[in-house]
Design an enzyme around this catalytic site. Structure first.
Site, PDB file in Angstrom:
ATOM      1  N   LEU A 177      -8.055  28.012  -3.037  1.00 44.85           N
ATOM      2  CA  LEU A 177      -7.714  26.624  -2.761  1.00 44.85           C
ATOM      3  C   LEU A 177      -8.460  26.213  -1.501  1.00 44.85           C
ATOM      4  O   LEU A 177      -8.627  27.023  -0.582  1.00 44.85           O
ATOM      5  CB  LEU A 177      -6.201  26.462  -2.542  1.00 44.85           C
ATOM      6  CG  LEU A 177      -5.278  26.851  -3.699  1.00 44.85           C
ATOM      7  CD1 LEU A 177      -3.818  26.712  -3.274  1.00 44.85           C
ATOM      8  CD2 LEU A 177      -5.551  26.003  -4.925  1.00 44.85           C
ATOM      9  N   ASP A 178      -8.909  24.965  -1.445  1.00 49.53           N
ATOM     10  CA  ASP A 178      -9.555  24.484  -0.233  1.00 49.53           C
ATOM     11  C   ASP A 178      -8.615  24.614   0.959  1.00 49.53           C
ATOM     12  O   ASP A 178      -7.384  24.614   0.793  1.00 49.53           O
ATOM     13  CB  ASP A 178      -9.966  23.015  -0.384  1.00 49.53           C
ATOM     14  CG  ASP A 178     -11.058  22.816  -1.423  1.00 49.53           C
ATOM     15  OD1 ASP A 178     -11.768  23.795  -1.719  1.00 49.53           O
ATOM     16  OD2 ASP A 178     -11.188  21.690  -1.923  1.00 49.53           O
ATOM     17  N   LYS A 179      -9.177  24.696   2.133  1.00 56.08           N
ATOM     18  CA  LYS A 179      -8.383  24.855   3.354  1.00 56.08           C
ATOM     19  C   LYS A 179      -7.242  23.852   3.412  1.00 56.08           C
ATOM     20  O   LYS A 179      -6.093  24.211   3.708  1.00 56.08           O
ATOM     21  CB  LYS A 179      -9.291  24.697   4.577  1.00 56.08           C
ATOM     22  CG  LYS A 179      -8.539  24.689   5.904  1.00 56.08           C
ATOM     23  CD  LYS A 179      -9.480  24.459   7.079  1.00 56.08           C
ATOM     24  CE  LYS A 179      -8.707  24.361   8.390  1.00 56.08           C
ATOM     25  NZ  LYS A 179      -9.606  24.111   9.538  1.00 56.08           N
ATOM     26  N   THR A 181      -5.952  21.991   1.004  1.00 49.42           N
ATOM     27  CA  THR A 181      -5.169  21.836  -0.219  1.00 49.42           C
ATOM     28  C   THR A 181      -4.014  22.821  -0.148  1.00 49.42           C
ATOM     29  O   THR A 181      -4.197  23.990   0.165  1.00 49.42           O
ATOM     30  CB  THR A 181      -6.025  22.128  -1.461  1.00 49.42           C
ATOM     31  OG1 THR A 181      -7.074  21.164  -1.549  1.00 49.42           O
ATOM     32  CG2 THR A 181      -5.187  22.057  -2.730  1.00 49.42           C
ATOM     33  N   ARG A 276     -11.589  16.852  -6.303  1.00 53.36           N
ATOM     34  CA  ARG A 276     -12.027  15.856  -5.322  1.00 53.36           C
ATOM     35  C   ARG A 276     -13.310  15.165  -5.774  1.00 53.36           C
ATOM     36  O   ARG A 276     -13.456  13.940  -5.665  1.00 53.36           O
ATOM     37  CB  ARG A 276     -12.207  16.539  -3.968  1.00 53.36           C
ATOM     38  CG  ARG A 276     -10.923  17.176  -3.441  1.00 53.36           C
ATOM     39  CD  ARG A 276     -11.191  18.193  -2.344  1.00 53.36           C
ATOM     40  NE  ARG A 276     -11.732  17.554  -1.157  1.00 53.36           N
ATOM     41  CZ  ARG A 276     -12.181  18.232  -0.100  1.00 53.36           C
ATOM     42  NH1 ARG A 276     -12.178  19.565  -0.118  1.00 53.36           N
ATOM     43  NH2 ARG A 276     -12.646  17.593   0.954  1.00 53.36           N
TER      44      ARG A 276
END
Length: 367
Positions: A177-179, A181, A276
Site C-alpha cells: 500500500l502507498d505510504k 494509503t 490514483r
C-alpha cells in the site's frame, strides 16, 4: 460491482521440508538453510531464471542469475544455466551466500547500518495464525525500506514482531500500500504461505476493495481499462500510457456529496498508484492526493474551503476489504476494516456541507 466475490486459487507449488539446525532460527532462514521448492509440470518450458525470479522475488533476476552461475541455486542438486528450461517435478534449491547479510548493506542508511533491523512498533493486527498476518496499516507508514525511508517501516516492525519473518522475502510483505494509503494488507509467515499468496496475486485471484473520496460527479459505476507506466517527464509519478502494463479498475459510487463522492474501488490488477492514476485519468482525482489531486482547482469553492477538505493532506484512500484463499486451510477468508478517523471526519464534513447547501437551495426556492 461484485464486492462480495470470493476468489479461489489453484496452487500447485509447494515447499519441501527444510533440513538443518541453527541456534538462531531467523539467521538460519536467512543464510544457513537452503530454500527448497518442488516444481509441478505446469511450469514446464519456463526458463530457470524466470521461475527463480517468481519463487525468490525478494532478489533481483540479475542477482539470481549470478547465483545460478555460481552454483548457489541448483536443480535436483546440480548446477544449471539460467536459460535452461524447467521440465516439471524438479527440486530447486537456493543456498543463500554467506555474505548475503553484508550484501544487504547496499541498502544501508547514511550511518552505514542496515535498514533491515527489528524496530518496536504498535502494529494493528486484525488476524494472526501460523501462516499469515492481516494488518490494518495506518496512513503514513511506509511498508518497505527505500531511499528517504530507511527505518520505521512495516518491514522493520514485522522483524521485531517475530524474528522468523527474516526468513520470508520482504519479511512476508506480499503486496504494498502507498505510504499515505491506509487499510488491510496480508503478510506471509512462511515461505510456503508467501508463494501461495504471490500466486494468488499473479492470477488476479485475491480480492481487494478500497474506499476512496473523489472529486466530481462520478458515474454510478464503471470500469477503467487503461495501461499504466512511468510518467514520461516525472519519473516519480505513474500515468496512463500506451507503453504501460495492463491495468483494470472497477468502481461504484456509494455516496454523493457536493461536487465529490465516496466510491468503492475494486482492483483487478495491482499497478503502482493504480487507483490514483485511473481515477485521475477519468477526471475524478482523490481528495488530498499530493501527486495527482489538483483538488482545489476542480472542487466547488464551498467544498474546497471546508477545513476537513482543505486540511486533508493525504490521498483519501483506504483498503477496506481483503479476500483470499488461506494458504494453510485452502478455505476462502475475508476481512474488513472501517475507514480511519480522518476519512470518517472528511465524509461527515462533506455530508454536513451538502445538507446545508440543499437546505439553502430549498429556502431560496420557497422564497
Amino acid at each position: 460491482m461484485a464486492s462480495d466475490m470470493i476468489f479461489r486459487a489453484h496452487i500447485n507449488l509447494r515447499r519441501l521440508p527444510i533440513t538443518g539446525q541453527n541456534d538462531n532460527p531467523a539467521a538460519a532462514d536467512v543464510a544457513d538453510e537452503p530454500l527448497t521448492y518442488r516444481i509441478d509440470p505446469e511450469w514446464a518450458g519456463k526458463r530457470l531464471d524466470a521461475v527463480a525470479a517468481i519463487l525468490f522475488d525478494t532478489y533481483s533476476r540479475n542477482r539470481l542469475q549470478s547465483w545460478i552461475a555460481e552454483g548457489y541455486l541448483t536443480v535436483n542438486g546440480e548446477v544449471r544455466r539460467s536459460k535452461d528450461k524447467i521440465v516439471g517435478g524438479e527440486t530447486i534449491s537456493l543456498q543463500l551466500p554467506p555474505d548475503l547479510l553484508a550484501d544487504m548493506l547496499t541498502e544501508a542508511d547514511g550511518d552505514g547500518e542496515s535498514s533491515f533491523v527489528p524496530q518496536a512498533m504498535d502494529l494493528n493486527i486484525v488476524h494472526a495464525d501460523e501462516h499469515i498476518l492481516i494488518i490494518n496499516k495506518p496512513a503514513g507508514l511506509v511498508m518497505h525500506p527505500a531511499p528517504g525511508n530507511r527505518r520505521g517501516t512495516l518491514l522493520n516492525g514485522l522483524l521485531h514482531y517475530s524474528a522468523a519473518q527474516a526468513g520470508v522475502p520482504r519479511a512476508g510483505i506480499v503486496h504494498r500500500l502507498d505510504k499515505d494509503t491506509s487499510g488491510l494488507c496480508v503478510v506471509a509467515r512462511t515461505l510456503e504461505a508467501h508463494t501461495h499468496l504471490v500466486r494468488q496475486l499473479q492470477a488476479r485471484e485475491m480480492g481487494r476493495i478500497y474506499t476512496a473520496v473523489v472529486v466530481g460527479e462520478v458515474p454510478i459505476n464503471g470500469t477503467i481499462d487503461a495501461p499504466i507506466g512511468r510518467h514520461a517527464r516525472d519519473r516519480k509519478r505513474m500515468a496512463v500510457t500506451d507503453s504501460g502494463k495492463p491495468a483494470v479498475t472497477h468502481f461504484e459510487c456509494v455516496e454523493r456529496y457536493l461536487g465529490c463522492a465516496r466510491v468503492m474501488v475494486k482492483l483487478e490488477t495491482g499497478r503502482t498508484h493504480q487507483i490514483r492514476v485511473h481515477m485521475t485519468h477519468i477526471g475524478h482525482a482523490l481528495i488530498g492526493d499530493p501527486a495527482y489531486g489538483r483538488r482545489l482547482a476542480v472542487l466547488p469553492r464551498r467544498i474546497a474551503e471546508v477545513p476537513a477538505v482543505a486540511d486533508f493532506k493525504r490521498q483519501a484512500l483506504h483498503a477496506t476489504r481483503l479476500s483470499l484463499i488461506h494458504p494453510g486451510t485452502e478455505e476462502p477468508i475475508s476481512f474488513e476494516a472501517d475507514m480511519p478517523e480522518d476519512m470518517e471526519h472528511l465524509c461527515d464534513a462533506l455530508k454536513i456541507t451538502a445538507a446545508d447547501a440543499v437546505r439553502e437551495a430549498e429556502g431560496k426556492s420557497r422564497g
